[in-house]
Motif scaffolding. Structure first.
Motif, PDB file in Angstrom:
ATOM      1  N   LEU A  29       0.399  -1.200  -0.170  1.00 23.55           N
ATOM      2  CA  LEU A  29       0.096   0.597  -0.233  1.00 23.55           C
ATOM      3  C   LEU A  29       0.428   1.199   0.264  1.00 23.55           C
ATOM      4  N   PRO A  30       0.120   2.058  -0.300  1.00 20.65           N
ATOM      5  CA  PRO A  30       1.016   3.746  -0.700  1.00 20.65           C
ATOM      6  C   PRO A  30       1.488   4.027   0.690  1.00 20.65           C
ATOM      7  N   PRO A  31       2.119   4.579   1.184  1.00 17.96           N
ATOM      8  CA  PRO A  31       2.654   4.988   3.025  1.00 17.96           C
ATOM      9  C   PRO A  31       1.042   5.805   3.283  1.00 17.96           C
ATOM     10  N   GLY A  32       0.752   6.343   4.344  1.00 14.04           N
ATOM     11  CA  GLY A  32      -0.426   7.066   5.151  1.00 14.04           C
ATOM     12  C   GLY A  32      -1.079   6.269   5.297  1.00 14.04           C
ATOM     13  N   LYS A  33      -2.566   6.682   5.580  1.00 15.81           N
ATOM     14  CA  LYS A  33      -4.194   5.917   6.653  1.00 15.81           C
ATOM     15  C   LYS A  33      -4.658   6.029   5.395  1.00 15.81           C
ATOM     16  N   ALA A  34      -4.827   6.556   4.063  1.00 18.81           N
ATOM     17  CA  ALA A  34      -6.361   6.867   3.474  1.00 18.81           C
ATOM     18  C   ALA A  34      -6.578   5.689   2.364  1.00 18.81           C
ATOM     19  N   LYS A  35      -8.029   5.673   2.093  1.00 19.28           N
ATOM     20  CA  LYS A  35      -8.446   4.786   2.302  1.00 19.28           C
ATOM     21  C   LYS A  35      -7.954   5.184   0.287  1.00 19.28           C
ATOM     22  N   VAL A  36      -7.426   3.787  -0.651  1.00 23.73           N
ATOM     23  CA  VAL A  36      -6.906   3.733  -1.497  1.00 23.73           C
ATOM     24  C   VAL A  36      -7.441   2.901  -2.745  1.00 23.73           C
ATOM     25  N   PRO A  37      -7.949   2.449  -3.986  1.00 22.27           N
ATOM     26  CA  PRO A  37      -7.879   2.100  -4.351  1.00 22.27           C
ATOM     27  C   PRO A  37      -6.735   0.840  -4.839  1.00 22.27           C
ATOM     28  N   ILE A  38      -7.326  -1.076  -5.141  1.00 25.25           N
ATOM     29  CA  ILE A  38      -6.518  -2.149  -5.092  1.00 25.25           C
ATOM     30  C   ILE A  38      -6.430  -2.699  -6.235  1.00 25.25           C
ATOM     31  N   VAL A  39      -5.120  -2.426  -6.935  1.00 28.80           N
ATOM     32  CA  VAL A  39      -5.324  -4.158  -7.875  1.00 28.80           C
ATOM     33  C   VAL A  39      -4.692  -5.245  -7.402  1.00 28.80           C
ATOM     34  N   VAL A  40      -5.636  -6.203  -8.106  1.00 25.14           N
ATOM     35  CA  VAL A  40      -5.090  -7.653  -7.736  1.00 25.14           C
ATOM     36  C   VAL A  40      -4.761  -8.060  -8.820  1.00 25.14           C
ATOM     37  N   LEU A  41      -2.666  -8.752  -8.640  1.00 27.40           N
ATOM     38  CA  LEU A  41      -2.016  -8.845 -10.329  1.00 27.40           C
ATOM     39  C   LEU A  41      -2.836  -9.887 -10.160  1.00 27.40           C
ATOM     40  N   VAL A  42      -2.985 -10.214 -11.841  1.00 25.50           N
ATOM     41  CA  VAL A  42      -3.165 -11.423 -11.934  1.00 25.50           C
ATOM     42  C   VAL A  42      -1.981 -11.942 -13.200  1.00 25.50           C
ATOM     43  N   HIS A  43      -1.270 -13.000 -12.683  1.00 22.10           N
ATOM     44  CA  HIS A  43      -0.391 -12.840 -14.091  1.00 22.10           C
ATOM     45  C   HIS A  43      -0.314 -13.861 -15.071  1.00 22.10           C
ATOM     46  N   GLY A  44       0.607 -13.795 -15.813  1.00 27.51           N
ATOM     47  CA  GLY A  44       0.326 -14.980 -16.990  1.00 27.51           C
ATOM     48  C   GLY A  44       0.517 -16.171 -16.891  1.00 27.51           C
ATOM     49  N   ALA A  45       1.064 -16.070 -18.412  1.00 29.44           N
ATOM     50  CA  ALA A  45       0.996 -17.852 -18.667  1.00 29.44           C
ATOM     51  C   ALA A  45       2.942 -18.333 -17.384  1.00 29.44           C
ATOM     52  N   GLU A  46       3.551 -17.429 -17.350  1.00 25.69           N
ATOM     53  CA  GLU A  46       5.037 -17.012 -16.776  1.00 25.69           C
ATOM     54  C   GLU A  46       4.820 -18.361 -15.982  1.00 25.69           C
ATOM     55  N   HIS A  47       6.320 -18.859 -15.579  1.00 27.40           N
ATOM     56  CA  HIS A  47       6.440 -20.158 -14.657  1.00 27.40           C
ATOM     57  C   HIS A  47       6.920 -19.449 -13.428  1.00 27.40           C
ATOM     58  N   ASP A  48       7.638 -17.834 -13.734  1.00 25.35           N
ATOM     59  CA  ASP A  48       8.099 -17.999 -11.992  1.00 25.35           C
ATOM     60  C   ASP A  48       7.494 -16.771 -11.536  1.00 25.35           C
ATOM     61  N   SER A  49       7.767 -16.457  -9.998  1.00 28.36           N
ATOM     62  CA  SER A  49       6.866 -16.461  -9.392  1.00 28.36           C
ATOM     63  C   SER A  49       6.924 -14.772  -9.370  1.00 28.36           C
ATOM     64  N   ALA A  50       5.580 -14.160  -9.148  1.00 27.10           N
ATOM     65  CA  ALA A  50       5.353 -12.618  -9.215  1.00 27.10           C
ATOM     66  C   ALA A  50       5.643 -11.860  -8.170  1.00 27.10           C
ATOM     67  N   ARG A  51       5.651 -12.614  -7.171  1.00 23.44           N
ATOM     68  CA  ARG A  51       5.936 -11.775  -5.643  1.00 23.44           C
ATOM     69  C   ARG A  51       7.617 -11.728  -6.339  1.00 23.44           C
ATOM     70  N   LEU A  52       8.354 -11.813  -6.971  1.00 21.23           N
ATOM     71  CA  LEU A  52      10.115 -11.403  -7.171  1.00 21.23           C
ATOM     72  C   LEU A  52       9.713 -10.617  -9.111  1.00 21.23           C
ATOM     73  N   PHE A  53       9.343 -10.763  -9.518  1.00 19.34           N
ATOM     74  CA  PHE A  53       9.495 -10.360 -10.585  1.00 19.34           C
ATOM     75  C   PHE A  53       8.555  -9.351 -11.641  1.00 19.34           C
ATOM     76  N   ASP A  54       7.434  -8.864 -10.433  1.00 19.30           N
ATOM     77  CA  ASP A  54       6.495  -8.396 -10.965  1.00 19.30           C
ATOM     78  C   ASP A  54       6.123  -7.028 -10.997  1.00 19.30           C
ATOM     79  N   ALA A  88      -8.703  -0.124   2.266  1.00 17.34           N
ATOM     80  CA  ALA A  88      -9.667  -0.763   0.730  1.00 17.34           C
ATOM     81  C   ALA A  88     -10.973  -0.108   0.282  1.00 17.34           C
ATOM     82  N   GLY A  89     -10.130   0.622  -1.186  1.00 19.04           N
ATOM     83  CA  GLY A  89     -11.186   1.457  -1.430  1.00 19.04           C
ATOM     84  C   GLY A  89     -11.989   0.549  -2.844  1.00 19.04           C
ATOM     85  N   ARG A  90     -11.474   0.874  -3.863  1.00 18.07           N
ATOM     86  CA  ARG A  90     -11.828   0.344  -5.038  1.00 18.07           C
ATOM     87  C   ARG A  90     -10.691  -0.313  -5.501  1.00 18.07           C
TER      88      ARG A  90
END
Length: 435
Positions: free
Chosen positions: A120-145, A199-201
């Protein structure tokens, strides 16, 4: 999209992490992302689309090359020690941003352990959140996205997770979009829980194969938006046919040649979609008939060009993983999209040779005509991954990301719209002027 999947059969990458990976606020007010690569190098990216590879040199200076070329771009980077978090990029001072990071283990479809991260961005304000759905890759999204940081650097939260069978998540690698969609539903629930009152949008961003998974997930849970990057509204088999045709047209061949090349593509598609039980005779017959034609060397496609040089025995050997991945070769995207009333943004590359945008754009236009909330953006001179390129002989070498690509994604997640976005050709839904 399946090119990435097939390439994994031939090679693998070893993650290389560095304590300087992170998001930085520069003194001129802009942001900079420093990401790992599959070597000892790092990669910098800016929201305007510019990027370069950083190689550690003398005097603790990292030197940059232009895009994915080997040409120096004149930019140098110096980092303070990791505890201080300072950076000097191209003469501009900056500081690592205090992004709020929560790592989590959660449960996907069938009780599979999935490992994710909310940033999340710094602070306490409500923010939109994007859930990242990765493609056909075999690697770790947490490392490389890298989007897990680029969104928060610009005021939008991001939830990233290693899909099943990759990184630190459990389960087996799969191309079962329904199963992956159920995991994505679980990811949205986890993101909302972790974000709490911030959590906003909340919505999905799916890249490449994620363009099949994210819309399906959105029919199974409530989200506020969907962003698709270089995805498709056609099936994987149709993708390969479209890619064969697109590349041959670029080379100046007419439809009569494309019809012949499709015999090769269709035979390979039959081999793969039948779990290596059919199509071999058809492929050998087509090879015998056309292998000496001048256009044969220019048959590409999404996966055809990788299979075409192989013998039948080699295909049977190297294609074994496909029999366990449950690839949905005939997936009907439109059956999902036609019943989806969630606002969608489709960002497509006009020059995408792996997942050509032409038929997908035509189908999305038909959805717009029916009043569905679909926004399309076609980026000129952009290919798969939304990168622009230059030619090195017959090969494309990426130089940057398309201008406007990330700002458009960020604004759509925020529910705002401030065009223009680079040179993109945008078509808004017929019944709405903004997202």
């Amino acid at each position: 999209m399946l090119t990435t999947l097939l390439a994994a059969l031939l090679a693998s990458a070893t993650p290389a992490m560095n304590c300087h990976v992170g998001g930085y606020q520069l003194s001129d007010g802009s942001t900079l992302d420093i990401a790992p690569t599959d070597s000892d190098a790092l990669r910098w990216r800016r929201i305007d689309g510019s990027t370069g590879k950083l190689v550690h040199g003398a005097n603790d200076t990292w030197t940059s090359t232009f895009g994915w070329t080997d040409r120096p771009d004149g930019k140098d980077v110096r980092f303070d020690d990791c505890a201080k978090g300072g950076i000097t990029f191209d003469g501009i001072k900056g500081q690592r941003m205090p992004l709020q990071v929560q790592d989590v283990t959660f449960t996907g479809d069938g009780g599979t352990k999935l490992v994710g991260r909310l940033i999340l961005p710094p602070g306490k304000a409500k923010v939109p959140i994007v859930v990242l759905v990765h493609g056909a890759e075999h690697d770790s999204a947490r490392l490389f996205d890298f989007m897990q940081r680029q969104f928060p650097e610009e005021g939008v939260g991001a939830f990233v997770y290693d899909k099943r069978g990759t990184g630190d998540s459990g389960g087996s690698y799969t191309q079962d979009y329904s199963l992956l969609a159920n995991d994505a539903v679980a990811a949205v629930a986890e993101a909302r829980k972790l974000a709490g009152t911030r959590a906003g949008r909340v919505g999905y961003r799916g890249g490449s194969q994620g363009g099949w998974v994210a819309p399906l997930a959105a029919t199974r849970t409530k989200v506020d938006f969907i962003i698709i990057g270089y995805g498709l509204a056609i099936s994987p088999l149709e993708e390969d046919r479209e890619a064969v045709a697109f590349y041959l047209k670029l080379k100046g061949y007419d439809q009569s040649v494309i019809d012949k090349a499709w015999q090769l593509s269709d035979a390979i598609g039959l081999i793969l979609s039948s779990n290596l039980t059919q199509g071999f005779d058809q492929l050998e017959a087509a090879k015998a008939k056309y292998s000496k034609e001048p256009w044969y060397k220019d048959v590409r496609g999404d996966f055809t060009y990788m299979v075409l040089p192989m013998s039948s025995d080699q295909i049977r050997e190297k294609g074994k993983p496909f029999t366990t991945w449950n690839v949905q070769w005939h997936y009907d995207s439109m059956a999902v999209l036609e019943k989806l009333h969630t606002p969608q943004l489709w960002e497509l590359g006009e020059d995408d040779i792996d997942a050509p945008s032409g038929e997908t754009l035509r189908r999305l236009t038909s959805l717009q005509a029916k009043g569905l909330p679909v926004t399309t953006a076609l980026f000129p001179h952009a290919e798969h991954g939304m990168t622009e390129y230059e030619m090195k002989g017959d090969e494309r070498v990426s130089t940057r990301y398309a201008a406007g690509y990330m700002p458009m994604s960020i604004d759509f997640a925020k529910g705002i719209w401030h065009p223009p976005y680079g040179a993109s050709k945008v078509v808004l839904p017929e019944k709405a002027a903004t997202p």
